[in-house]
Design a protein around this motif. Structure first.
Motif, short mmCIF file in Angstrom:
data_model
loop_
_atom_site.label_atom_id
_atom_site.label_comp_id
_atom_site.label_asym_id
_atom_site.label_seq_id
_atom_site.Cartn_x
_atom_site.Cartn_y
_atom_site.Cartn_z
N UNK A 16 35.43 9.35 -41.71
CA UNK A 16 35.00 9.26 -40.32
C UNK A 16 33.52 9.62 -40.28
N UNK A 17 32.79 9.07 -39.32
CA UNK A 17 31.39 9.41 -39.18
C UNK A 17 30.82 8.83 -37.91
N UNK A 18 29.82 9.50 -37.38
CA UNK A 18 29.19 9.02 -36.17
C UNK A 18 28.02 9.88 -35.77
N UNK A 19 27.30 9.43 -34.75
CA UNK A 19 26.15 10.16 -34.24
C UNK A 19 26.31 10.33 -32.73
N UNK A 20 25.70 11.37 -32.20
CA UNK A 20 25.77 11.62 -30.76
C UNK A 20 24.43 11.29 -30.11
N UNK A 21 24.43 11.02 -28.80
CA UNK A 21 23.18 10.70 -28.11
C UNK A 21 22.16 11.84 -28.17
N UNK A 22 22.64 13.07 -28.33
CA UNK A 22 21.75 14.23 -28.39
C UNK A 22 21.09 14.42 -29.75
N UNK A 23 21.37 13.53 -30.71
CA UNK A 23 20.72 13.62 -32.01
C UNK A 23 21.57 14.18 -33.12
N UNK A 24 22.75 14.68 -32.79
CA UNK A 24 23.64 15.21 -33.82
C UNK A 24 24.34 14.09 -34.58
N UNK A 25 24.84 14.42 -35.75
CA UNK A 25 25.61 13.46 -36.54
C UNK A 25 26.69 14.23 -37.28
N UNK A 26 27.80 13.57 -37.52
CA UNK A 26 28.90 14.20 -38.22
C UNK A 26 29.62 13.18 -39.08
N UNK A 27 30.30 13.70 -40.10
CA UNK A 27 31.09 12.85 -40.98
C UNK A 27 32.09 13.73 -41.71
N UNK A 28 33.19 13.12 -42.13
CA UNK A 28 34.17 13.79 -42.97
C UNK A 28 34.34 12.93 -44.21
N UNK A 29 34.33 13.59 -45.37
CA UNK A 29 34.49 12.92 -46.66
C UNK A 29 35.71 13.50 -47.34
N UNK A 30 36.44 12.64 -48.05
CA UNK A 30 37.63 13.06 -48.79
C UNK A 30 37.32 12.95 -50.28
N UNK A 31 37.56 14.02 -51.02
CA UNK A 31 37.31 14.04 -52.46
C UNK A 31 38.40 13.22 -53.15
N UNK A 32 38.02 12.07 -53.70
CA UNK A 32 38.97 11.14 -54.30
C UNK A 32 39.20 11.38 -55.79
N UNK A 33 38.11 11.55 -56.54
CA UNK A 33 38.24 11.68 -57.99
C UNK A 33 37.10 12.53 -58.53
N UNK A 34 37.22 12.92 -59.80
CA UNK A 34 36.20 13.75 -60.44
C UNK A 34 34.87 13.02 -60.49
#
Length: 146
Positions: free
Chosen positions: A95-113
């Motif tokens: 998941x990922x996105x940005x907000x109008x106020x300048x913030x940004x967020x994302x979630x990453x899942x650790x798949x492999x080494x």
């Protein structure tokens, strides 16, 4: 006499846990060969603006949440790009996105080494009639999945 004290302790405990506790019985692990050995619970690491330059170690199955906070002042918004992983096979963004106020967020899942970097960049967005400096501020975290 030992049985008497056990009964007195069991009744209040059962009342505190509810009726389901009265019928719950667990067999010894040796009697449950079909169960897989317990794996440590997946963890979630949260990274923010202050984590720039940091390294994190993860296990496959862990999640990394990136929360970058933008800033707004005098008609200028200092906004973050949506965080990216250099190697999406190692850390897959879910998941990922940005907000109008300048913030940004994302979630990453650790798949492999592997070792990869998470990056984002903060730049200026001016309101009409304003001028921004042409400065881009990078944000980077090194992530190792073991």
């Amino acid at each position: 006499m030992k049985t008497e004290s056990s009964k007195r302790l069991a009744l209040p405990l059962a009342w505190g846990l509810g009726a389901a506790a009265l019928v719950t019985v667990a067999a010894p692990a040796a009697a449950q060969p079909h169960l897989a050995p317990a794996r440590a619970a997946a963890k979630r690491v949260v990274l923010t603006n202050a984590d720039d330059g940091r390294s994190v170690v993860l296990a496959a199955g862990d999640d990394v949440e990136v929360r970058l906070t933008g800033a707004r002042s005098q008609g200028l918004t200092h906004a973050w790009s949506v965080p990216q992983a250099k190697d999406a096979d190692t850390l897959r963004r879910t998941v990922g996105g940005a907000s109008p106020g300048g913030g940004a967020q994302a979630v990453f899942h650790a798949e492999k080494q592997g070792v990869t970097t998470l990056t984002a960049a903060r730049s200026c967005r001016p309101d009409p009639g304003r001028v921004c400096p042409t400065v881009v501020v990078p944000w980077k975290v090194t992530a190792e999945v073991r």
